[in-house]
Design a protein around this motif. Structure first.
Motif, PDB file in Angstrom:
ATOM      1  N   SER A   1       0.831  -1.205   0.000  1.00 29.09           N
ATOM      2  CA  SER A   1       0.000   0.000   0.000  1.00 29.09           C
ATOM      3  C   SER A   1       0.864   1.253   0.000  1.00 29.09           C
ATOM      4  N   MET A   2       1.887   1.260   0.827  1.00 30.25           N
ATOM      5  CA  MET A   2       2.776   2.409   0.930  1.00 30.25           C
ATOM      6  C   MET A   2       3.457   2.701  -0.409  1.00 30.25           C
ATOM      7  N   GLU A   3       3.953   1.651  -1.064  1.00 34.18           N
ATOM      8  CA  GLU A   3       4.648   1.840  -2.340  1.00 34.18           C
ATOM      9  C   GLU A   3       3.711   2.378  -3.417  1.00 34.18           C
ATOM     10  N   VAL A   4       2.500   1.856  -3.471  1.00 26.56           N
ATOM     11  CA  VAL A   4       1.515   2.345  -4.444  1.00 26.56           C
ATOM     12  C   VAL A   4       1.190   3.813  -4.173  1.00 26.56           C
ATOM     13  N   ASN A   5       0.948   4.145  -2.911  1.00 23.55           N
ATOM     14  CA  ASN A   5       0.596   5.521  -2.560  1.00 23.55           C
ATOM     15  C   ASN A   5       1.746   6.490  -2.791  1.00 23.55           C
ATOM     16  N   MET A   6       2.962   6.083  -2.449  1.00 23.49           N
ATOM     17  CA  MET A   6       4.115   6.966  -2.684  1.00 23.49           C
ATOM     18  C   MET A   6       4.336   7.196  -4.171  1.00 23.49           C
ATOM     19  N   SER A   7       4.152   6.166  -4.946  1.00 22.90           N
ATOM     20  CA  SER A   7       4.301   6.303  -6.401  1.00 22.90           C
ATOM     21  C   SER A   7       3.277   7.293  -6.951  1.00 22.90           C
ATOM     22  N   SER A   8       2.040   7.178  -6.502  1.00 22.43           N
ATOM     23  CA  SER A   8       0.988   8.101  -6.943  1.00 22.43           C
ATOM     24  C   SER A   8       1.293   9.537  -6.524  1.00 22.43           C
ATOM     25  N   LEU A   9       1.744   9.704  -5.296  1.00 18.86           N
ATOM     26  CA  LEU A   9       2.074  11.039  -4.803  1.00 18.86           C
ATOM     27  C   LEU A   9       3.231  11.655  -5.595  1.00 18.86           C
ATOM     28  N   ASN A  10       4.286  10.870  -5.797  1.00 21.05           N
ATOM     29  CA  ASN A  10       5.442  11.389  -6.538  1.00 21.05           C
ATOM     30  C   ASN A  10       5.081  11.738  -7.979  1.00 21.05           C
ATOM     31  N   LYS A  11       4.287  10.900  -8.616  1.00 15.76           N
ATOM     32  CA  LYS A  11       3.854  11.175  -9.989  1.00 15.76           C
ATOM     33  C   LYS A  11       3.003  12.449 -10.039  1.00 15.76           C
ATOM     34  N   SER A  12       2.085  12.573  -9.094  1.00 12.91           N
ATOM     35  CA  SER A  12       1.225  13.759  -9.051  1.00 12.91           C
ATOM     36  C   SER A  12       2.038  15.021  -8.798  1.00 12.91           C
ATOM     37  N   MET A  13       2.992  14.941  -7.895  1.00 11.21           N
ATOM     38  CA  MET A  13       3.822  16.117  -7.601  1.00 11.21           C
ATOM     39  C   MET A  13       4.663  16.517  -8.817  1.00 11.21           C
ATOM     40  N   ALA A  14       5.169  15.535  -9.540  1.00 13.62           N
ATOM     41  CA  ALA A  14       5.954  15.838 -10.752  1.00 13.62           C
ATOM     42  C   ALA A  14       5.077  16.527 -11.802  1.00 13.62           C
ATOM     43  N   GLU A  15       3.863  16.041 -11.962  1.00 14.19           N
ATOM     44  CA  GLU A  15       2.941  16.660 -12.925  1.00 14.19           C
ATOM     45  C   GLU A  15       2.600  18.095 -12.522  1.00 14.19           C
ATOM     46  N   LEU A  16       2.374  18.306 -11.232  1.00 15.57           N
ATOM     47  CA  LEU A  16       2.056  19.657 -10.755  1.00 15.57           C
ATOM     48  C   LEU A  16       3.241  20.608 -10.935  1.00 15.57           C
ATOM     49  N   ARG A  17       4.451  20.140 -10.626  1.00 16.21           N
ATOM     50  CA  ARG A  17       5.650  20.966 -10.828  1.00 16.21           C
ATOM     51  C   ARG A  17       5.790  21.366 -12.298  1.00 16.21           C
ATOM     52  N   LYS A  18       5.575  20.384 -13.173  1.00 14.08           N
ATOM     53  CA  LYS A  18       5.696  20.642 -14.611  1.00 14.08           C
ATOM     54  C   LYS A  18       4.676  21.697 -15.053  1.00 14.08           C
ATOM     55  N   MET A  19       3.440  21.561 -14.583  1.00 14.27           N
ATOM     56  CA  MET A  19       2.406  22.513 -14.954  1.00 14.27           C
ATOM     57  C   MET A  19       2.755  23.905 -14.411  1.00 14.27           C
ATOM     58  N   ARG A  20       3.239  23.976 -13.187  1.00 11.95           N
ATOM     59  CA  ARG A  20       3.622  25.262 -12.590  1.00 11.95           C
ATOM     60  C   ARG A  20       4.767  25.910 -13.394  1.00 11.95           C
ATOM     61  N   ASP A  21       5.731  25.074 -13.809  1.00 15.11           N
ATOM     62  CA  ASP A  21       6.870  25.578 -14.588  1.00 15.11           C
ATOM     63  C   ASP A  21       6.451  26.069 -15.968  1.00 15.11           C
ATOM     64  N   GLN A  22       5.385  25.486 -16.523  1.00 15.43           N
ATOM     65  CA  GLN A  22       4.904  25.890 -17.844  1.00 15.43           C
ATOM     66  C   GLN A  22       4.131  27.210 -17.803  1.00 15.43           C
ATOM     67  N   ASP A  23       3.633  27.568 -16.634  1.00 18.22           N
ATOM     68  CA  ASP A  23       2.857  28.803 -16.506  1.00 18.22           C
ATOM     69  C   ASP A  23       3.280  29.528 -15.222  1.00 18.22           C
ATOM     70  N   PRO A  24       4.545  29.994 -15.157  1.00 17.85           N
ATOM     71  CA  PRO A  24       5.090  30.539 -13.917  1.00 17.85           C
ATOM     72  C   PRO A  24       4.453  31.849 -13.465  1.00 17.85           C
ATOM     73  N   ASP A  25       3.761  32.535 -14.345  1.00 16.50           N
ATOM     74  CA  ASP A  25       3.174  33.826 -13.977  1.00 16.50           C
ATOM     75  C   ASP A  25       1.742  33.720 -13.447  1.00 16.50           C
ATOM     76  N   ASN A  26       1.180  32.535 -13.477  1.00 14.83           N
ATOM     77  CA  ASN A  26      -0.202  32.338 -13.037  1.00 14.83           C
ATOM     78  C   ASN A  26      -0.212  32.150 -11.509  1.00 14.83           C
ATOM     79  N   GLU A  27      -0.539  33.222 -10.803  1.00 10.45           N
ATOM     80  CA  GLU A  27      -0.502  33.200  -9.333  1.00 10.45           C
ATOM     81  C   GLU A  27      -1.555  32.260  -8.734  1.00 10.45           C
TER      82      GLU A  27
END
Length: 186
Positions: free
Chosen positions: A116-142
């Motif tokens: 369970s821990m490995e599945v959840n950590m994988s999901s969290l890490n993937k989600s965080m990477a996607e969010l970082r990427k989206m934030r980096d693509q639109d850095p001026d959107n407060e």
């Protein structure tokens, strides 16, 4: 079951009643391990059995089909709560109960929690990477940055918990847990 040779009928009744009570309690609490009450009863019956048993013996003792007993035994073997053993001169499979309930707990929960821990950590890490990427693509959107920061804070909190859980599972598997919460001596 252990032999009742030399005991009175009343003594036998009391022993059988006390065993049934314990077997019933084990059966009712086995949902903690994700198994049915009948499989819990099977384990409980085996717990009080003196020595290894065959599928036929347990089926007869419990009044269940060989198929039902076989399924229950397989489940208990998978949970490491019983073991299939070799018996000299026997062509039938023999099973005996693993009596160390501490180890049963460690085996079951460390496997389940780690998965369970490995599945959840994988999901969290993937989600965080996607969010970082989206934030980096639109850095001026407060507004976007604010929402992403909020979610990332929540996810980072969850990751800290799962890293703690990983260390806890390691302590279970290594036996270190028993240094902090010792087993009672017999």
């Amino acid at each position: 079951m252990a032999t009742f040779e030399g005991l009175s009928e009343e003594q036998i009744k009391i022993i059988e009643k006390s065993r049934r009570r314990v077997v019933d309690s084990i059966g009712n609490n086995m949902d903690l391990y994700g198994v049915t009450t009948s499989i819990g009863h099977l384990y409980g019956m085996m717990y009080f059995h003196d020595g290894a048993v065959t599928l036929d013996e347990m089926g007869e003792e419990m009044g269940l089909s060989k198929t039902s007993i076989s399924t229950g035994m397989r489940t208990l073997v998978d949970l490491k709560m019983i073991s299939k053993i070799w018996g000299k001169g026997s062509r039938k499979d023999l099973y005996e109960v693993e009596e160390d309930w501490h180890q049963n707990f460690v085996d079951y929960f460390s496997i389940k929690w780690r998965k369970s821990m490995e599945v959840n950590m994988s999901s969290l890490n993937k989600s965080m990477a996607e969010l970082r990427k989206m934030r980096d693509q639109d850095p001026d959107n407060e507004k976007l940055a604010e929402l992403i920061e909020y979610d990332m804070t929540k996810m980072a909190h969850a990751l800290r918990y799962y890293r703690w859980l990983d260390r806890f599972i390691d302590a279970l598997e290594s036996g270190d847990i028993f240094n902090w919460v010792p087993k009672e001596e017999e």
